[in-house]
Scaffold this active site. Structure first.
Site, PDB file in Angstrom:
ATOM      1  N   ILE A  78      86.889   1.297  31.994  1.00  0.00           N
ATOM      2  CA  ILE A  78      87.431  -0.051  31.801  1.00  0.00           C
ATOM      3  C   ILE A  78      87.942  -0.616  33.131  1.00  0.00           C
ATOM      4  O   ILE A  78      87.661  -1.769  33.480  1.00  0.00           O
ATOM      5  CB  ILE A  78      88.538  -0.047  30.713  1.00  0.00           C
ATOM      6  CG1 ILE A  78      87.938   0.416  29.371  1.00  0.00           C
ATOM      7  CG2 ILE A  78      89.170  -1.429  30.578  1.00  0.00           C
ATOM      8  CD1 ILE A  78      88.958   0.685  28.275  1.00  0.00           C
ATOM      9  N   ASP A 108      93.311   6.145  41.578  1.00  0.00           N
ATOM     10  CA  ASP A 108      92.934   7.103  40.528  1.00  0.00           C
ATOM     11  C   ASP A 108      93.296   8.492  41.010  1.00  0.00           C
ATOM     12  O   ASP A 108      93.502   8.705  42.211  1.00  0.00           O
ATOM     13  CB  ASP A 108      91.415   6.999  40.237  1.00  0.00           C
ATOM     14  CG  ASP A 108      91.081   7.533  38.855  1.00  0.00           C
ATOM     15  OD1 ASP A 108      91.287   8.740  38.606  1.00  0.00           O
ATOM     16  OD2 ASP A 108      90.632   6.741  38.005  1.00  0.00           O
ATOM     17  N   THR A 130      96.447  -3.224  28.943  1.00  0.00           N
ATOM     18  CA  THR A 130      95.603  -3.133  27.749  1.00  0.00           C
ATOM     19  C   THR A 130      95.253  -1.666  27.488  1.00  0.00           C
ATOM     20  O   THR A 130      94.288  -1.378  26.775  1.00  0.00           O
ATOM     21  CB  THR A 130      94.293  -3.949  27.901  1.00  0.00           C
ATOM     22  OG1 THR A 130      93.593  -3.472  29.051  1.00  0.00           O
ATOM     23  CG2 THR A 130      94.564  -5.429  28.041  1.00  0.00           C
ATOM     24  N   ALA A 131      96.040  -0.739  28.080  1.00  0.00           N
ATOM     25  CA  ALA A 131      95.710   0.694  27.921  1.00  0.00           C
ATOM     26  C   ALA A 131      96.555   1.329  26.806  1.00  0.00           C
ATOM     27  O   ALA A 131      96.047   1.539  25.694  1.00  0.00           O
ATOM     28  CB  ALA A 131      95.860   1.414  29.239  1.00  0.00           C
ATOM     29  N   ARG A 132      97.827   1.613  27.088  1.00  0.00           N
ATOM     30  CA  ARG A 132      98.722   2.168  26.073  1.00  0.00           C
ATOM     31  C   ARG A 132     100.133   1.661  26.320  1.00  0.00           C
ATOM     32  O   ARG A 132     100.602   1.646  27.465  1.00  0.00           O
ATOM     33  CB  ARG A 132      98.724   3.710  26.120  1.00  0.00           C
ATOM     34  CG  ARG A 132      97.536   4.364  25.435  1.00  0.00           C
ATOM     35  CD  ARG A 132      97.553   4.158  23.918  1.00  0.00           C
ATOM     36  NE  ARG A 132      96.400   4.728  23.249  1.00  0.00           N
ATOM     37  CZ  ARG A 132      95.254   4.084  23.017  1.00  0.00           C
ATOM     38  NH1 ARG A 132      95.106   2.850  23.426  1.00  0.00           N
ATOM     39  NH2 ARG A 132      94.260   4.676  22.384  1.00  0.00           N
ATOM     40  N   ASP A 172      98.333  -5.956  25.458  1.00  0.00           N
ATOM     41  CA  ASP A 172      97.644  -5.788  24.169  1.00  0.00           C
ATOM     42  C   ASP A 172      98.215  -4.592  23.418  1.00  0.00           C
ATOM     43  O   ASP A 172      97.959  -4.412  22.237  1.00  0.00           O
ATOM     44  CB  ASP A 172      96.146  -5.563  24.429  1.00  0.00           C
ATOM     45  CG  ASP A 172      95.343  -5.440  23.140  1.00  0.00           C
ATOM     46  OD1 ASP A 172      95.572  -6.261  22.222  1.00  0.00           O
ATOM     47  OD2 ASP A 172      94.487  -4.531  23.035  1.00  0.00           O
ATOM     48  N   GLU A 181     103.785   0.639  17.667  1.00  0.00           N
ATOM     49  CA  GLU A 181     102.817  -0.237  16.992  1.00  0.00           C
ATOM     50  C   GLU A 181     102.785   0.103  15.515  1.00  0.00           C
ATOM     51  O   GLU A 181     102.586   1.275  15.178  1.00  0.00           O
ATOM     52  CB  GLU A 181     101.420  -0.041  17.598  1.00  0.00           C
ATOM     53  CG  GLU A 181     101.342  -0.488  19.055  1.00  0.00           C
ATOM     54  CD  GLU A 181      99.960  -0.355  19.664  1.00  0.00           C
ATOM     55  OE1 GLU A 181      99.034   0.105  18.968  1.00  0.00           O
ATOM     56  OE2 GLU A 181      99.802  -0.708  20.834  1.00  0.00           O
ATOM     57  N   HIS A 229      96.978  -5.091  19.854  1.00  0.00           N
ATOM     58  CA  HIS A 229      96.010  -4.005  20.084  1.00  0.00           C
ATOM     59  C   HIS A 229      94.606  -4.379  19.563  1.00  0.00           C
ATOM     60  O   HIS A 229      94.073  -3.703  18.681  1.00  0.00           O
ATOM     61  CB  HIS A 229      96.501  -2.704  19.428  1.00  0.00           C
ATOM     62  CG  HIS A 229      95.915  -1.473  20.073  1.00  0.00           C
ATOM     63  ND1 HIS A 229      96.581  -0.282  20.146  1.00  0.00           N
ATOM     64  CD2 HIS A 229      94.709  -1.253  20.666  1.00  0.00           C
ATOM     65  CE1 HIS A 229      95.818   0.616  20.752  1.00  0.00           C
ATOM     66  NE2 HIS A 229      94.674   0.047  21.076  1.00  0.00           N
ATOM     67  N   ILE A 230      94.084  -5.466  20.118  1.00  0.00           N
ATOM     68  CA  ILE A 230      92.772  -5.953  19.673  1.00  0.00           C
ATOM     69  C   ILE A 230      91.678  -5.736  20.722  1.00  0.00           C
ATOM     70  O   ILE A 230      90.595  -6.291  20.618  1.00  0.00           O
ATOM     71  CB  ILE A 230      92.818  -7.460  19.301  1.00  0.00           C
ATOM     72  CG1 ILE A 230      93.334  -8.296  20.488  1.00  0.00           C
ATOM     73  CG2 ILE A 230      93.672  -7.698  18.060  1.00  0.00           C
ATOM     74  CD1 ILE A 230      93.121  -9.804  20.320  1.00  0.00           C
ATOM     75  N   GLY A 231      91.994  -4.911  21.732  1.00  0.00           N
ATOM     76  CA  GLY A 231      91.045  -4.727  22.844  1.00  0.00           C
ATOM     77  C   GLY A 231      89.632  -4.391  22.384  1.00  0.00           C
ATOM     78  O   GLY A 231      88.651  -4.947  22.876  1.00  0.00           O
ATOM     79  N   ALA A 232      89.534  -3.478  21.423  1.00  0.00           N
ATOM     80  CA  ALA A 232      88.202  -3.040  20.977  1.00  0.00           C
ATOM     81  C   ALA A 232      87.786  -3.748  19.683  1.00  0.00           C
ATOM     82  O   ALA A 232      86.763  -3.406  19.090  1.00  0.00           O
ATOM     83  CB  ALA A 232      88.204  -1.523  20.765  1.00  0.00           C
TER      84      ALA A 232
END
Ligand code: NAD
Length: 316
Positions: A152, A171, A231-233, A257, A262, A282-285
């Site tokens: 991502i 990273d 938008t990860a966690r 997100d 949650e 949490h609508i990323g996917a």
């Protein structure tokens, strides 16, 4: 006896057709209460979950006392699954990284632009009939720092480059090739990246090392007025510290997100309701395309896993 699969979170129905073709039975019990699930899990060879259902040692032990051999996560993050307990019990865990990458990357960019242009705030006031036009920030030429240069993070970097942003990434694994191919600068540490960034976007998994990665201490390294996108966690950020940073101007806006709890509790709602926060549940996917690709990938994984298990049994 045919293999039996239990689906407890919403997964695109294309899954059922593919498994049926392999002679695998599917039962859907969406939103099953935990007590019920503990009672029936032993009767299935595999369980399919998204991020909502907690697959902990107790549930795995209950399953492994019976037929449970596979846990399939329809999606990427495995933080709702007790991986160690599963491997001790000989239960395989499979997930479907990849199918949601584009959808999550698109939402990340959407939230980033909304935060930069204060579009939510303007929209809410416009609904009240107020002609209020906030002064936003253009992203062209600004510095984006991508934390976690995996699937991502890389896609977000590509789209941001197309907008004209300068992109840096960090990273813990060697991503020099991936960075070079996309014209992205790598930084040696999280802090180095934070100091230079106009926008920080999180794309690391939730692990003991990344829990509260964004906290009072690391927030001190942010450039004043930076935008934070997550938008990860939710657990990657200390919610209270992020709210403080918004209030004292360290952050000019936050776009999220994902939330520490949650659905959100009072603490999360305090952040969500802040005027300079744009938040989604949490609508990323959650796109038809990603959900379909995920369901196909899960079905193929399960067919392979359950098929090969049958094969092993048949051979033995
Ligand atoms: P990925 O595994 O391809 O990439 C994650 C990257 O983070 C890897 O390159 C890894 O080396 C790096 N990393 C791990 N620990 C790190 C650390 N401490 N510091 C810096 N880098 C670190 O995963 P992905 O497919 O890109 O997904 C990323 C995350 O996005 C997932 O773990 C999941 O939590 C989240 N996600 C959210 C949604 C949503 O609906 N909002 C959907 C899918 C995934």
């Amino acid at each position: 006896m045919p293999a039996r699969v239990l689906v407890v979170d919403p997964v695109d129905p294309v899954l059922d057709g593919i498994l049926a073709k392999h002679g695998i039975q599917v039962e859907r019990r969406i939103g099953l209460a935990r007590g019920e699930l503990l009672k029936i899990i032993a009767g299935y060879d595999a369980i399919v979950v998204r991020s909502r259902t907690r697959v902990d040692a107790e549930l795995l032990e209950a399953g492994a006392r019976g037929r449970l051999r596979v846990v399939a996560r329809a999606g990427v993050g495995l933080d709702n699954i007790d991986f160690d307990a599963a491997s001790k019990l000989g239960v395989r865990v499979v997930n479907t990284p990849g199918p949601s990458t584009q959808s999550v990357a698109e939402l990340t960019i959407a939230l980033m632009i909304m935060a930069a242009r204060r579009a939510l705030e303007a929209n809410l006031r416009l609904r009240e009939g107020e002609w209020y036009r906030p002064l936003g920030m253009e992203l062209y030429g600004k510095r984006l720092f991508v934390v976690g240069f995996g699937r991502i993070g890389r896609r977000v970097a590509e789209i941001a480059k197309a907008i004209g942003m300068r992109v840096a990434a960090y990273d813990v694994v060697d991503v020099r090739e991936e960075a070079r191919a996309r014209g992205v600068d790598l930084v040696a540490s999280l802090r180095d990246g934070l100091r230079e960034a106009d926008v920080v976007s999180l794309h690391v998994p939730l692990t003991p090392q990344t829990y509260h990665l964004i906290n009072r201490d690391t927030l001190r390294d942010f450039k004043r007025g930076a935008i934070l996108v997550n938008t990860a966690r939710g657990e990657l950020m200390d919610t209270e510290a992020v709210l403080e940073a918004l209030e004292n101007g360290v952050l000019s806006a936050v776009a999220i997100d994902v939330h520490e709890r949650e659905p959100p509790g009072e603490r999360e709602l305090r952040l969500i309701r802040h005027p300079r926060v744009v938040a989604t549940p949490h609508i990323g996917a959650s796109t038809a395309e990603a959900q379909r690709r995920i369901a196909v990938a899960v079905a193929e994984e399960l067919a392979r896993e359950l098929g090969s298990l049958e094969g092993v049994e048949g051979g033995g």
